[in-house]
Motif scaffolding. Structure first.
Motif, mmCIF file in Angstrom:
data_model
loop_
_atom_site.group_PDB
_atom_site.id
_atom_site.type_symbol
_atom_site.label_atom_id
_atom_site.label_comp_id
_atom_site.label_asym_id
_atom_site.label_seq_id
_atom_site.Cartn_x
_atom_site.Cartn_y
_atom_site.Cartn_z
ATOM 1 N N HIS A 119 0.841 -1.200 0.000
ATOM 2 C CA HIS A 119 0.000 0.000 0.000
ATOM 3 C C HIS A 119 0.878 1.252 0.000
ATOM 4 O O HIS A 119 2.031 1.220 0.446
ATOM 5 C CB HIS A 119 -0.892 -0.017 1.247
ATOM 6 N N GLN A 120 0.338 2.365 -0.497
ATOM 7 C CA GLN A 120 1.130 3.595 -0.541
ATOM 8 C C GLN A 120 1.585 4.032 0.851
ATOM 9 O O GLN A 120 2.604 4.720 1.000
ATOM 10 C CB GLN A 120 0.342 4.716 -1.208
ATOM 11 N N ASN A 121 0.856 3.629 1.887
ATOM 12 C CA ASN A 121 1.260 3.924 3.253
ATOM 13 C C ASN A 121 1.970 2.740 3.918
ATOM 14 O O ASN A 121 2.291 2.805 5.108
ATOM 15 C CB ASN A 121 0.047 4.319 4.107
ATOM 16 N N GLY A 122 2.204 1.697 3.159
ATOM 17 C CA GLY A 122 2.866 0.529 3.710
ATOM 18 C C GLY A 122 4.378 0.635 3.628
ATOM 19 O O GLY A 122 4.927 1.539 2.998
ATOM 20 N N TYR A 123 5.041 -0.326 4.253
ATOM 21 C CA TYR A 123 6.503 -0.357 4.230
ATOM 22 C C TYR A 123 6.979 -1.744 4.660
ATOM 23 O O TYR A 123 6.213 -2.537 5.232
ATOM 24 C CB TYR A 123 7.096 0.719 5.147
ATOM 25 N N ILE A 124 8.218 -2.019 4.368
ATOM 26 C CA ILE A 124 8.839 -3.270 4.784
ATOM 27 C C ILE A 124 9.935 -2.932 5.783
ATOM 28 O O ILE A 124 10.841 -2.149 5.488
ATOM 29 C CB ILE A 124 9.419 -4.034 3.584
ATOM 30 N N LYS A 125 9.858 -3.501 6.963
ATOM 31 C CA LYS A 125 10.816 -3.230 8.029
ATOM 32 C C LYS A 125 12.123 -3.977 7.773
ATOM 33 O O LYS A 125 12.156 -4.962 7.014
ATOM 34 C CB LYS A 125 10.223 -3.649 9.375
ATOM 35 N N PRO A 126 13.213 -3.541 8.409
ATOM 36 C CA PRO A 126 14.484 -4.252 8.228
ATOM 37 C C PRO A 126 14.372 -5.709 8.669
ATOM 38 O O PRO A 126 13.898 -5.997 9.777
ATOM 39 C CB PRO A 126 15.450 -3.473 9.134
ATOM 40 N N HIS A 127 14.771 -6.621 7.818
ATOM 41 C CA HIS A 127 14.717 -8.044 8.142
ATOM 42 C C HIS A 127 15.673 -8.809 7.243
ATOM 43 O O HIS A 127 16.082 -8.324 6.191
ATOM 44 C CB HIS A 127 13.297 -8.584 7.981
ATOM 45 N N GLN A 184 15.087 -3.470 3.631
ATOM 46 C CA GLN A 184 13.805 -2.849 3.919
ATOM 47 C C GLN A 184 13.402 -1.956 2.756
ATOM 48 O O GLN A 184 14.245 -1.542 1.956
ATOM 49 C CB GLN A 184 13.894 -2.014 5.203
ATOM 50 N N ILE A 185 12.096 -1.676 2.657
ATOM 51 C CA ILE A 185 11.575 -0.661 1.742
ATOM 52 C C ILE A 185 11.103 0.504 2.599
ATOM 53 O O ILE A 185 10.256 0.337 3.486
ATOM 54 C CB ILE A 185 10.418 -1.195 0.879
ATOM 55 N N LEU A 186 11.650 1.692 2.355
ATOM 56 C CA LEU A 186 11.370 2.838 3.204
ATOM 57 C C LEU A 186 9.927 3.310 3.048
ATOM 58 O O LEU A 186 9.372 3.316 1.940
ATOM 59 C CB LEU A 186 12.317 3.989 2.864
ATOM 60 N N ARG A 187 9.337 3.706 4.161
ATOM 61 C CA ARG A 187 7.995 4.289 4.120
ATOM 62 C C ARG A 187 8.060 5.654 3.436
ATOM 63 O O ARG A 187 9.128 6.258 3.321
ATOM 64 C CB ARG A 187 7.416 4.395 5.529
ATOM 65 N N ASP A 188 6.902 6.144 3.005
ATOM 66 C CA ASP A 188 6.869 7.346 2.169
ATOM 67 C C ASP A 188 7.569 8.533 2.810
ATOM 68 O O ASP A 188 8.355 9.224 2.173
ATOM 69 C CB ASP A 188 5.416 7.703 1.846
#
Length: 221
Positions: A119-127, A184-188
């Motif tokens: 989602h546009q407000n989603g993100y992937i945390k460091p893992h 991780q993928i950074l949040r917006d």
């Protein structure tokens, strides 16, 4: 593209490695040399037609799912996902190009392709991915929105690498980038590549993975 931030990679030359591409940036030359060939971005891997082909094929299945905000290992926030083994002829041809670009011919790969809709407000945390679920190479196509992937050394958080993932790009992580660094993928609101703002919208990634080590290949089952 002009790189900016702590390190302008277009100006960095490592002995025997040539000039670093502008879609990678890191904490210093040491980490860049260490991950040379282990963290790769190929911008423009997909044409706009190919990107639309994948998107149109994936949308019906994704629309039937709700975005989730509680991942089983708390690694992802605001996502929906699926796995696919059957694709149209056009999409299968695209995935075959990914496999040819990322994996050695003899390396067994998971038959299921992982599709993650963030989602546009989603993100992937460091893992760090569990070795139970995939092997030493993952290769992902980025659709719809640009994003920034950050890798951080699990032993020394001051050592990091960032990948600029434009729509249509292919990223490949292997070896030390897989096991010695979290990703991780950074949040917006955090999505910058150096001084450049990279607005995050909805992002779909289509990910091929090698088989976990010790698992028999498809021909052995």
């Amino acid at each position: 593209m002009v790189c900016s931030g702590r390190l302008a990679l277009g100006a960095l030359r490592a002995p025997g490695l040539g000039t670093w591409p502008c879609w990678l940036r890191g904490s210093g030359p040491t980490v860049l040399r260490r991950l040379w060939g282990a963290a790769v971005v190929r911008p423009g891997f997909l044409s706009s037609v190919e990107e639309e082909t994948l998107r149109r094929e994936l949308e019906p299945a994704l629309r039937r799912r709700r975005y989730e905000y509680d991942h089983w290992d708390a690694a992802i926030h605001g996502f929906r996902e699926t796995e696919r083994s059957h694709w149209s002829e056009a999409s299968q041809a695209i995935l075959q190009r990914v496999r040819a670009a990322a994996f050695p011919p003899a390396l067994a790969q998971l038959p299921m392709v992982h599709v993650l809709d963030l989602h546009q407000n989603g993100y992937i945390k460091p893992h760090v991915d569990s070795i139970k679920f995939c092997g030493g190479i993952i290769a992902g196509l980025s659709l719809l929105s640009p994003s920034v992937m950050r890798l951080i050394d699990t032993q020394d958080p001051q050592e990091w690498l960032e990948l600029l993932l434009e729509p249509g790009s292919l990223y490949i992580l292997r070896g030390p980038a897989r096991y010695d660094f979290s990703h991780q993928i950074l949040r917006d609101e955090e999505s910058f590549f150096g001084e450049r703002r990279v607005p995050r919208g909805r992002r779909i990634s289509v990910i091929c993975r090698s088989l976990p080590e010790g698992e028999p290949g498809p021909s052995s089952r």
